[in-house]
Design an enzyme around this catalytic site. Structure first.
Site, mmCIF file in Angstrom:
data_model
loop_
_atom_site.group_PDB
_atom_site.id
_atom_site.type_symbol
_atom_site.label_atom_id
_atom_site.label_comp_id
_atom_site.label_asym_id
_atom_site.label_seq_id
_atom_site.Cartn_x
_atom_site.Cartn_y
_atom_site.Cartn_z
ATOM 1 C CD GLU A 1 -2.860 -1.319 0.303
ATOM 2 O OE1 GLU A 1 -3.091 -0.328 -0.415
ATOM 3 O OE2 GLU A 1 -3.449 -2.404 0.160
ATOM 4 C CB CYS B 1 -1.547 7.144 1.123
ATOM 5 S SG CYS B 1 -2.952 6.410 1.956
HETATM 6 P P1 NAD Z 1 8.549 4.567 4.563
HETATM 7 O O1 NAD Z 1 8.520 3.760 3.332
HETATM 8 O O2 NAD Z 1 9.724 5.426 4.810
HETATM 9 O O3 NAD Z 1 8.424 3.627 5.862
HETATM 10 C C1 NAD Z 1 7.346 2.776 6.068
HETATM 11 C C2 NAD Z 1 7.777 1.654 7.005
HETATM 12 O O4 NAD Z 1 8.765 0.864 6.354
HETATM 13 C C3 NAD Z 1 8.412 2.122 8.297
HETATM 14 O O5 NAD Z 1 8.020 1.266 9.334
HETATM 15 C C4 NAD Z 1 9.896 1.982 8.010
HETATM 16 O O6 NAD Z 1 10.685 1.823 9.168
HETATM 17 C C5 NAD Z 1 9.902 0.722 7.179
HETATM 18 N N1 NAD Z 1 11.067 0.583 6.286
HETATM 19 C C6 NAD Z 1 11.818 1.563 5.730
HETATM 20 N N2 NAD Z 1 12.787 1.009 4.935
HETATM 21 C C7 NAD Z 1 12.608 -0.334 5.007
HETATM 22 C C8 NAD Z 1 13.268 -1.438 4.402
HETATM 23 N N3 NAD Z 1 14.314 -1.272 3.578
HETATM 24 N N4 NAD Z 1 12.834 -2.681 4.683
HETATM 25 C C9 NAD Z 1 11.765 -2.882 5.496
HETATM 26 N N5 NAD Z 1 11.103 -1.866 6.111
HETATM 27 C C10 NAD Z 1 11.515 -0.607 5.859
HETATM 28 O O7 NAD Z 1 7.202 5.412 4.569
HETATM 29 P P2 NAD Z 1 6.730 6.510 5.650
HETATM 30 O O8 NAD Z 1 7.509 7.754 5.420
HETATM 31 O O9 NAD Z 1 6.685 5.933 7.008
HETATM 32 O O10 NAD Z 1 5.204 6.726 5.220
HETATM 33 C C11 NAD Z 1 4.796 7.646 4.264
HETATM 34 C C12 NAD Z 1 4.477 6.949 2.949
HETATM 35 O O11 NAD Z 1 3.502 5.940 3.167
HETATM 36 C C13 NAD Z 1 3.865 7.882 1.932
HETATM 37 O O12 NAD Z 1 4.413 7.626 0.663
HETATM 38 C C14 NAD Z 1 2.397 7.514 1.940
HETATM 39 O O13 NAD Z 1 1.718 7.814 0.758
HETATM 40 C C15 NAD Z 1 2.485 6.043 2.189
HETATM 41 N N6 NAD Z 1 1.216 5.537 2.722
HETATM 42 C C16 NAD Z 1 0.438 4.756 1.935
HETATM 43 C C17 NAD Z 1 -0.801 4.317 2.415
HETATM 44 C C18 NAD Z 1 -1.705 3.462 1.573
HETATM 45 O O14 NAD Z 1 -2.626 2.898 2.131
HETATM 46 N N7 NAD Z 1 -1.504 3.336 0.283
HETATM 47 C C19 NAD Z 1 -1.213 4.682 3.686
HETATM 48 C C20 NAD Z 1 -0.385 5.476 4.460
HETATM 49 C C21 NAD Z 1 0.833 5.892 3.969
#
Ligand code: NAD
Length: 548
Positions: A253, A287
């Site tokens: 997502e 998002c």
């Molecule tokens: P992010 O990708 O930086 O982090 C998300 C999660 O992934 C965190 O828990 C982080 O620690 C973990 N993570 C980071 N690198 C990783 C790796 N290499 N391996 C495994 N885990 C890892 O995102 P964010 O900044 O926390 O969230 C914002 C983003 O999330 C925005 O792009 C937003 O649009 C998206 N989002 C999407 C939805 C949806 O339902 N489509 C909902 C909410 C947020």
């Protein structure tokens, strides 16, 4: 941090030893709320062992017991709603009223949905075999659990996203290892505490704390059966790559750059109210936030006037005050990103018609900002801004608006604002997105029946509702044969008789015309004995109409 906030979180939840510390920061005053030890490799391993052990019993638990657990969780959440909302507001920054509306209520709604409708959605489903030769068999689908689901979640909805992912995973019989965002670890721990408080079976939910390195351990772990990830496109792609080596199921997502299109016939008052909310709620860090607005040229000036007036009336301030509309952004990093998109847009000719500044010295606040004169060559119209910005462009025709809406690498949600159902339908049919709403936006994340997910860079798979549950199960097809037949038509020995019959069977069943079918059927006559002994006389009679 106020004492009652700590009551939701047991920082010493387990005896995890730690190499690093994760800082939880209050974004409205930049003060440290708590320092939390990062889970080390041994504690992550313990989490998986706990999940594996629990899976053995939990996966076999009767549906009634699972529903009972959700009932308890629902009641507990109702009781703790206000303090949980306070914790969310303190750690993530969304206003407390919004925290109740968009994080707590949707969680309670989803629990109620699973309690009342969930069992039906994953009940064994009988199906009839289609191929005539197989018709004597009895077929059905089972919706079996997958195993351990690794839930990795973002900071923007620190409660409802991981909570719903955990609940759906558990409901179908999986167990979970959850890694909340390192930006919002306290809310993640509060979810663990909720489960602890009503004595949920040990090991069904295991929370680990950490940054990307801990996330990678979850993704690569041999005990992980599926990864349910919500976050950025960049991380999603990396996770998909990592999961490939273990052939693990991945549900992603990801981000969005969601458009709202306002037609000339729209109820402008409603459109302005809805679009101001859709763009600025959660300080634009959703998002599915409205990140691009396209307005028909005939109503552009009026719409602009209305959104400016309504945005001016929003109260920016303390997220713990129930009257606050807009709290701080969650991180300094995110605010800088928003500022860089704005700066670049203005340098390329855009005009900031409202907002555009930091309103206070302390906290990561940013004014809700409206821009005109934007183009699709600017990052603010192409990349996810994830902040309180509303760039607005003019269009002339519906076709033009559809082309603009589709001119993006994302495909999460989109909305159209019109009184004409035919116009709405054309938009729905032609815009690439996982969700399209008419005269509303974003809210559908909170509808438990509504599947959530995107196309293009916005992700793969769905969460929420019946289709979300189906992503989390092993869809097991079962075919039973309790006839006394000693052999089947297609079993050995292969011989020239079988060869001829096999060639003819296709024409007999699927020939273009009645004549072709009859001609093929006559070829079976000398071999009826073989056909009947392997396929059954009664079966052939019952299904004769399939041949003619
Ligand atoms: P992010 O990708 O930086 O982090 C998300 C999660 O992934 C965190 O828990 C982080 O620690 C973990 N993570 C980071 N690198 C990783 C790796 N290499 N391996 C495994 N885990 C890892 O995102 P964010 O900044 O926390 O969230 C914002 C983003 O999330 C925005 O792009 C937003 O649009 C998206 N989002 C999407 C939805 C949806 O339902 N489509 C909902 C909410 C947020």
């Amino acid at each position: 941090m106020a004492a009652n906030l700590f009551s939701l979180v047991d920082i010493n939840l387990d005896d995890r030893r730690s190499k690093g510390v994760i800082r939880s920061i209050n974004p409205s005053n930049e003060q440290i709320l708590a320092e939390i030890p990062e889970s080390d490799i041994e504690s992550v391993e313990r989490a998986f062992e706990g999940a594996e052990k629990a899976f053995k019993t939990w996966s076999k638990t009767a549906m009634s017991a699972r529903i009972e657990l959700l009932e308890k969780l629902k009641n507990l959440l109702l009781e703790k709603a206000e303090s949980m909302a306070e914790l969310i507001a303190s750690e993530q920054g969304k206003p407390i009223s919004e925290a109740i509306l968009v994080e707590i209520l949707p969680a309670i709604d989803a629990l109620d949905f699973y309690i009342n409708r969930g069992e039906k959605l994953i009940q064994t489903l009988k199906v009839r075999h289609w191929q005539v030769l197989f018709r004597e068999k009895k077929g059905y689908y089972r919706f079996d659990p997958l195993g351990i689901v690794a839930v990795i979640s973002p900071w923007n909805y620190p409660f409802v996203i991981p909570f719903l992912d955990v609940v759906a995973s558990l409901f179908v019989g999986n167990t979970v290892v959850l890694k909340p965002s390192s930006t919002t670890p306290l809310v993640g721990l509060a979810i663990a505490q909720l489960f602890k408080e009503f004595d949920a079976p040990e090991g069904i939910l295991n929370v680990v704390i950490g940054r990307s390195a801990v996330g990678e351990v979850l993704v690569k772990h041999p005990k992980t059966s599926a990864i349910l990830f919500t976050g950025s496109v960049e991380t999603g792609k990396r996770i998909m790559e990592m999961a490939a080596s273990g052939v693990k199921k991945v549900i992603l997502e990801l981000g969005g750059k969601d458009p709202a299109v306002v037609m000339a016939d729209a109820d402008l008052e409603r459109a302005a109210n809805g679009i101001v909310w859709g763009a600025f709620m959660n300080a634009g860090q959703t998002c599915a936030s409205i990140e691009r607005v396209y307005v028909h040229e005939d109503v552009f000036d009026k719409f602009l006037e209305l959104v400016i007036e309504k945005t001016k009336n929003l109260t920016i301030g303390d997220p713990l005050d129930a009257e606050t509309d807009i709290g701080p952004m969650t991180t300094a990093f995110q605010r800088k990103l928003v500022e860089s998109h704005l700066r670049e847009a203005v340098e390329s000719g855009a005009e900031v018609v409202l907002g555009g500044k930091r309103p206070f010295d302390k906290g990561y606040f940013f004014e809700p900002t409206i821009l005109t004169g934007v183009t699709h060559s600017m990052r603010i119209m192409r990349d996810e801004t994830f902040g309180p910005t509303m760039p607005i462009m003019k269009f002339r025709t519906l076709d033009e608006a559809i082309a603009l809406a589709n001119d993006t690498s994302y495909g999460l949600t989109a909305s159209i604002w019109t009184r004409d159902p035919n116009v709405a339908r054309k938009f729905v049919e032609n815009v690439d997105a996982g969700t399209i709403t008419v005269n509303d936006h974003v809210f559908s994340f909170g509808e438990p029946e509504g599947a959530w997910g995107g196309v293009k860079d916005s992700g793969v798979g769905r969460t929420h509702g019946r289709f979300g549950l189906l992503e989390l199960v092993n869809l097991k097809f079962v075919s039973e044969d309790f006839t006394r037949r000693k052999t089947q038509f297609w079993w050995y020995p292969y011989d020239s008789e079988l060869f001829k019959l096999a060639k003819t069977a296709g024409f007999a069943l699927y020939g273009k015309s009645f004549g072709v079918k009859i001609k093929a059927l006559t070829k079976f006559v000398p071999h009826l004995q073989r056909l009947i002994s392997t396929t059954g006389m009664w079966n052939l009679i019952k299904n004769f109409k399939r041949f003619v």
